[in-house]
Design a protein around this motif. Structure first.
Motif: not given
Length: 541
Positions: A62-74
């Motif tokens: 879950g943390a990894v998926v959230a991190g990847r989503a945050l990077l895509v947004w950034a």
């Protein structure tokens, strides 16, 4: 077509910041992809082999998926801001460079094509920054990290990926050559369509007057069809190339999967390692496949940027940087043996031309059409560099002075003066923004346009005014400046005899030095001297 044009980095600071941010985001994305694969493999292997709970693994995923989503947004935010900054920078640079190149260079360009380039053309850079460059960075960082991590568990699988991976860039290069030609063809078709449509709209009044408006429907339909065919050809190539890259990547992943499965059955490979390799293998190919897909979306923007750099890399006329320009109210101006030949022409537009222009006198340039009268004015303004000869003032050559400071000595009214949307006063104040209403009225009176109200509406390109009114408003704009020399190209064309007499009287009363291109007898008779262009003799009247 280069994947990343270094000229973008040199000319646009936003591109450099964006590239640095994309590298950081790409490295972080690669790390999270590896962590995700390890967690998935560990969780699945734990459940299958030992029946272990997956709570900790699930939280980690879950943390990894959230991190990847945050990077895509950034990445999206950085890309959009970078695209806006780069487009703004390039537009400003092209406009400034075009102004420095001058109207002679602009006359050789299609104004509609240049307008399309600076609007729709540069807007095509959005997918280049938002999609293509981020994928290019991921393709440079993720595969290397994925293959390196795979090698720690299965050297054979890592070697298989390492051997098959270069096939995708090879196919991308082959497809890219075809795409480059398609994109240039589409860009050219768009420029032709814009130019033709602008010409038809600009001349619609004349076409309707002579009953030729409907005949243009076929021509507009033809150039529209050419643009449509070029666009559909680009889309067709994009779809076919996507299929080719997907097929190649699928076959490569299948090779890895077959090898891993055989070694797993043979007991030479553990389940967790095998799962980790199978999960990571597609991730090694995915960034390169996405680069190929996004390449087509960005091709039009890259083609437009190449056209931008063509304009920006056009060399400027060589001029000096001196600012101590002598005051032409008291200093005479000389042209000696000036010869100008335009590119692509064999005959000189101006051949061995001499001129003496003394303060306060009115000089008329006469001669046959095409003799070089307008070219002589362009030489004085520094818009054209003569191949031979020199402009001299106060013992110094004009090309020693800064062109901006030099041109402040002149007020110029061309054959086709440009007016903008607004009022008569707005257009006159272009010559002197802080002019009072009384100064504007006086300038209009000097230009023989005293009957015009200051708040009279003016449409785009001078619409709502007659041709004579447009010319007199442009003349008032020149008169209101503080320039000591007025350069006028047929200032009374289209005026009746009374209006022409008013213009002549106003120019005489202004006390300025006036050099005007003249064909009409009344204007020639009003001059102190007449200089015939096209001969080497100076005729005095």
């Amino acid at each position: 077509m280069k994947p990343l044009d270094p000229r973008l980095l040199r000319r646009a600071r936003g591109a450099r910041v964006f590239l640095a941010a994309s590298v950081l985001i790409g490295v972080a994305s690669g790390v999270l992809i590896i962590v995700q694969a390890v967690l998935l493999a560990r969780g699945i292997a734990g459940v299958v082999l030992h029946g272990s709970p997956v709570t900790a693994v699930a939280w980690g995923l879950g943390a990894v998926v959230a991190g990847r989503a945050l990077l895509v947004w950034a990445q999206e935010v950085v890309a959009q801001r970078a695209a806006a900054a780069v487009k703004s920078t390039l537009r400003k640079q092209v406009l400034q460079h075009s102004l420095k190149l001058g109207p002679v260079w602009l006359s050789g360009e299609r104004s509609s094509a240049l307008t399309t380039l600076l609007t729709k053309g540069l807007d095509d850079l959005d997918p280049y920054f938002a999609r293509y460059l981020p994928q290019l960075v991921l393709a440079s960082t993720v595969p290397a990290g994925v293959i390196g991590w795979m090698a720690t568990g299965d050297l054979i699988a890592a070697g298989t990926v390492l051997i098959t991976l270069p096939l995708i860039p090879i196919f991308m290069a082959l497809i890219g050559w075809a795409t480059q030609a398609r994109s240039r063809r589409r860009q050219h078709a768009l420029a032709v369509l814009a130019h033709h449509f602008a010409d038809v709209v600009g001349g619609l009044t004349t076409l309707k007057l002579f009953g030729r408006a409907k005949a243009q429907v076929t021509a507009v339909r033809r150039v529209t069809d050419e643009h449509r065919k070029a666009s559909m050809g680009s889309l067709r190539l994009a779809f076919l190339s996507s299929f080719a890259l997907e097929l190649l990547a699928s076959i490569s992943v299948a090779l890895v999967a077959v090898g891993v499965g055989l070694r797993l059955v043979d007991g030479k490979l553990g389940l967790e390692t095998a799962l980790m390799v199978l999960i990571l293998a597609p991730e090694a190919y995915l960034p390169l496949r996405q680069v190929g897909l996004q390449f087509h979306a960005s091709a039009d923007g890259v083609a437009a940027s190449e056209e931008v750099f063509r304009v920006l890399e056009t060399p400027l006329p060589q001029r000096g940087d001196r600012t101590d320009v002598p005051d032409l109210r008291t200093i005479p101006l000389y042209l000696y043996d000036v010869t100008v030949t335009y590119p692509g022409r064999e005959e000189a537009a101006l051949d061995g031309f001499d001129l003496e222009l003394h303060p306060g006198e009115v000089v008329a340039l006469t001669g046959a059409s095409g003799a070089g009268k307008s070219t002589a004015l362009a030489v004085l303004l520094g818009f054209v560099e003569p191949q031979r000869g020199v402009v001299v003032v106060g013992g110094s050559a004009a090309d020693e002075f800064d062109p901006v400071v030099w041109r402040r000595q002149f007020a110029w009214v061309p054959q086709r003066p440009g007016l903008r949307l607004g009022t008569v006063a707005d257009n006159v104040r272009l010559g002197k923004p802080d002019a009072s209403d009384d100064e504007v009225r006086m300038a209009l009176l000097t230009a023989g346009a005293g009957e015009l109200e200051l708040d009279k509406a003016v449409g785009e390109q001078g619409q709502l005014l007659s041709g004579g009114q447009q010319r007199r408003v442009a003349l008032a704009r020149a008169v209101i400046t503080d320039a000591p020399v007025l350069l006028l190209d047929e200032p009374t064309a289209g005026l009746d005899a009374d209006a022409e007499a008013a213009v002549v009287a106003g120019l005489r009363a202004s006390g300025r030095t006036v050099l005007m291109v003249a064909h009409r007898p009344a204007l020639i008779a009003a001059a102190d001297r007449t200089v015939t262009v096209g001969t080497r003799e100076l005729v005095k009247v």
